[in-house]
Enzyme design. Structure first.
Site, PDB file in Angstrom:
ATOM      1  N   GLU A  50       0.843  -1.198   0.000  1.00 58.53           N
ATOM      2  CA  GLU A  50       0.000   0.000   0.000  1.00 58.53           C
ATOM      3  C   GLU A  50       0.872   1.240   0.000  1.00 58.53           C
ATOM      4  O   GLU A  50       1.798   1.330   0.792  1.00 58.53           O
ATOM      5  CB  GLU A  50      -0.936  -0.031   1.196  1.00 58.53           C
ATOM      6  CG  GLU A  50      -1.911  -1.186   1.082  1.00 58.53           C
ATOM      7  CD  GLU A  50      -3.077  -1.096   2.041  1.00 58.53           C
ATOM      8  OE1 GLU A  50      -3.400   0.017   2.476  1.00 58.53           O
ATOM      9  OE2 GLU A  50      -3.652  -2.140   2.345  1.00 58.53           O
ATOM     10  N   HIS A  71      -9.072   1.977   2.881  1.00 55.82           N
ATOM     11  CA  HIS A  71      -9.176   1.152   4.090  1.00 55.82           C
ATOM     12  C   HIS A  71      -9.528   2.001   5.304  1.00 55.82           C
ATOM     13  O   HIS A  71     -10.262   1.575   6.167  1.00 55.82           O
ATOM     14  CB  HIS A  71      -7.867   0.409   4.335  1.00 55.82           C
ATOM     15  CG  HIS A  71      -7.901  -0.490   5.532  1.00 55.82           C
ATOM     16  ND1 HIS A  71      -8.774  -1.562   5.637  1.00 55.82           N
ATOM     17  CD2 HIS A  71      -7.196  -0.478   6.682  1.00 55.82           C
ATOM     18  CE1 HIS A  71      -8.590  -2.169   6.785  1.00 55.82           C
ATOM     19  NE2 HIS A  71      -7.642  -1.538   7.439  1.00 55.82           N
TER      20      HIS A  71
END
Length: 157
Positions: A50, A71
């Protein structure tokens, strides 16, 4: 945890959701299952890397049957500003001895004069102010200025 073997045992047309941790699902196996039609769709908000930068992740995210979301639901300018204000207020309250909300491992040494932390309280207020101004500037808000002066701790001896 979910690899090619697990995907092969799934019913055709399954929909896979991963909102727990990146790396739980083998992304190559997921991509292959989506392209082959074994998996009808996937919803993801976590990835092994990420932000997703690899060629595989780019190809995975480009698929029409993949939906992605951030997220961190609180990852907006407004939410970050609110969190910054709360943290600064909590630090100020703690340094003033008013309240110690959300403190972890706070050392309470006997005989310590916590007033010696006053310069750091001022610094925390200025850092909070700077943080707010940077957020406003990044979000296209009004222009702000920041001025800091250096202060030295005074001894109470």
């Amino acid at each position: 945890m979910i690899g090619a073997g697990e995907i092969a045992r799934m019913k055709d047309g399954v929909r896979l959701i991963n909102c727990a941790r990146g790396g739980i699902c083998d992304e190559q196996a997921l991509y292959d299952g989506l392209v082959a039609g074994r998996i009808a769709g996937a919803a993801l908000d976590v990835f092994s890397i990420e932000p997703p930068r690899t060629d595989l992740l780019r190809r995975l995210l480009a698929l029409d049957n993949v939906v992605t979301t951030p997220h961190i639901g609180a990852n907006t300018v407004e939410a970050q500003r609110d969190v910054a204000v709360q943290i600064v207020q909590q630090v100020i309250d703690a340094l003033r001895g008013i309240n110690f909300r959300n403190v972890i491992n706070l050392p309470f040494a006997e005989g310590v004069d916590y007033r010696s932390l006053s310069p750091y309280m001022t610094l925390a207020e200025k850092i909070g102010s700077l943080h707010m101004q940077l957020i406003e500037a990044a979000s296209g808000g009004s222009r702000s200025s920041f001025e800091a002066t250096r202060s030295r701790p005074t001894s109470s001896h």
